[in-house]
Design an enzyme around this catalytic site. Sequence first.
Site, short mmCIF file in Angstrom:
data_model
loop_
_atom_site.label_atom_id
_atom_site.label_comp_id
_atom_site.label_asym_id
_atom_site.label_seq_id
_atom_site.Cartn_x
_atom_site.Cartn_y
_atom_site.Cartn_z
N HIS A 1 -11.46 11.32 21.57
CA HIS A 1 -11.97 11.55 22.94
C HIS A 1 -12.81 12.81 23.03
CE1 HIS A 1 -8.24 14.04 23.76
NE2 HIS A 1 -9.08 14.69 24.53
N ASP B 1 -6.15 8.90 17.96
CA ASP B 1 -7.19 9.68 18.66
C ASP B 1 -7.86 10.72 17.76
OD1 ASP B 1 -8.75 10.91 20.55
OD2 ASP B 1 -7.18 11.04 22.06
N SER C 1 -7.00 19.79 23.06
CA SER C 1 -7.27 18.53 22.38
C SER C 1 -7.97 18.80 21.07
CB SER C 1 -8.15 17.64 23.24
OG SER C 1 -7.36 16.89 24.08
#
Length: 709
Positions: free
Chosen positions: A85, A222, A644
């Site tokens: 992402h 991810d 992230s």
Amino acid sequence: MKRMLITITALAAMAFQNARADEGMWLPSLISQRISDMQEKGFRLEAEDIYSINQASLKDAVVLFGRGCTGELISPEGLLLTNHHCGYGQIQKHSSVEHDYLKDGFWAMSREEELPNKGLTVSFLERMDDVTGIILKGYETGMSEKERVELVKKNSEALISEVTASGKGLRATVEALYYGNQYFLFLYREYSDVRLVGAPPSSIGKFGGDTDNWMWPRHTGDFSMFRIYADKDNNPAPYSEDNVPYKPKKYFRISTEGVAEGDFTFIYGFPGRTQEYIHSEGVRYIEETGDPHKIRLRTLRLGIMNRYQSESQKVRIQYSSKNANVANAWKKWQGEVKGIRKMNTVARKQEFEKEFARWAAGGEFDGVVENIERIYRELEPYQFATDLYSETIRTVEIANFAMSMARLFKEDESGTTFDKTKAEELANAFYKDYHLPIDKEVFTAMMSEYEAHMPCAFKPAYHNEMMQKYGSVEAWADYLFGTSLFADEARACGLTSEDFTKVKNDPAFIYFNEFLKWYHADVQPHAARLNQELQLAYRDYMRGQMVFCRTQRIPKDFYPDANLTLRVAYGHIKGYSPADGIYYTPSSTIKGIMEKDNPEIFDYNIPQRLRDIYAEKDYGRWADSSGEVPVCFIATNHTTGGNSGSPVINAAGDLIGLNFDRVWEGTMSDIVFDPEICRNISLDIRYVLFIIDKVADADHLIEEMTLVP
Ligand code: ARG
Ligand code: GLU
């Protein structure tokens, strides 16, 4: 007196429940203050291994990826790992119906195939220093907050130009910590030739989509991979075919040993924003007004996007990145409100503030909490207007675009110029991902909301005139989208320097401009003035909380709120109970992917290849002791947006995973951390290796890495 002390301590300790739990985002340069606690909890390295300016340390293997994610170096040849992402925007920009890298994934099988990305940078932290003395030089008591802000700005600019003078990609920022009680300088080296190396298909990298987002149990792969390029001297350089892979001072070894409940974990990354020390009034606004309104507006917007996206593959690709951005905060806010309520945060903070005020009476901090409360009350209508403005008016795509194009016209004595090259670039990027029917419906929905919720006293005359002239939001939309030149790609792309008047009279431009003028005249100045007052009051309150806890012997370790600077958070792998009668274990495996697999549901439709591998149990060397491939795990590390892509590191300093999310029930940790419930979610590094090896057939990448044992 003794009894009173006990009551204070009990109440205040309740407000600061952390005591010595895993809450905290620590400054790497001061990590020596935490190292013995880390070592007691299992860490086997020294402070100098984490952060050093004399030798290569782990900090040299961590980067700020873009301006909102973290990444880490995993090979001596500049190979970088981050989340899917985080690379999503880049993967999406390289995608079209013919080459749908979102859907099919992308793997460069040679260095020549790696894809350059305009605008993407990664920044290495060279060093960080406490520069409070330099930044506040010239400060005198009695200066207004406005004068102080100007002084800080002036001193910061001087310092920044001094430390970046040698060029070579150096970039610096000065950041306030603890509401400006302290200032730190952060010196970065920023690389701008960063190429896409690989990404799994979204059915792996975004598996579970927005259904599973912010949730545990999780099975999202991810991750995506990039490579940093440098000039021949290993210095930053703009994209060039002559650039060579960057040679890092330090890169992570990868541990294939696996993880188990109780293991020490350490996250090194760039958390974006937390507000752990705010007043109950600030929390109350978020819980009762800010979050609920924003959630409602986004529910409407997402409904419109989802409907159009499910009807056309083209539109699905066009709006995938926009949709994900809108949906992400939308879902987080819902968890946050729930968590704030469950923790009884407002009432607990009020109790604390009462004790604090009683203690502060007659001293340096007398009146501080009362003052903050008063400012919040004054600020509330302006804060609400700001929230509503940014979630309605500012979301109309055509209007934003009209404004960006208008800004490319420059007027001076010699006439008007227009940056045609920039305009073409902007227009290409805009129309590639623009679907007018969505924008028009969003306009109608958002303007109806604005109409219904913005107090009349706030609405600009322009709004009232338009409503009178067109009679309804729908008719206003017909006019705006029916006549704006920006609704027509050919007309927008044909603009020349002669057309400035045309642009200034365009209904989409006028719309944006009128609301912008209104916001900057009637809302922003008041909000800014009050926020400045608040800043000043918080500076005292922050110091006050520290003195209060110290003198009252409340065990509380203070750390500065996150501000997108490098931090260390440590904890351990641990399950949790989200509700009565449920307990979640801390790791997931490929078995869970198969349980969710469903070709009928977009978010759960995995590649056939993965089904085949599972059927044959063709896991190579990547299975764990139970015989399955591990996928994700949760731990008690304190993280937030920006973390992230952060490396998850084990007791030996090796990479065991990649942070990408938090559990939904714990998303209030930006405001209040509950060690029972707050968990970060990471991708197990063995799943990354498994996908690269078995699904992508790109084991040349694994050969670059150093696997241990
Ligand atoms: N929740 C994670 C984060 O805050 C992952 C976001 C990915 N986006 C999405 N809409 N699924 O960034
Ligand atoms: N996905 C988030 C990010 O982009 C991390 C999740 C969180 O907010 O903790 O940084």
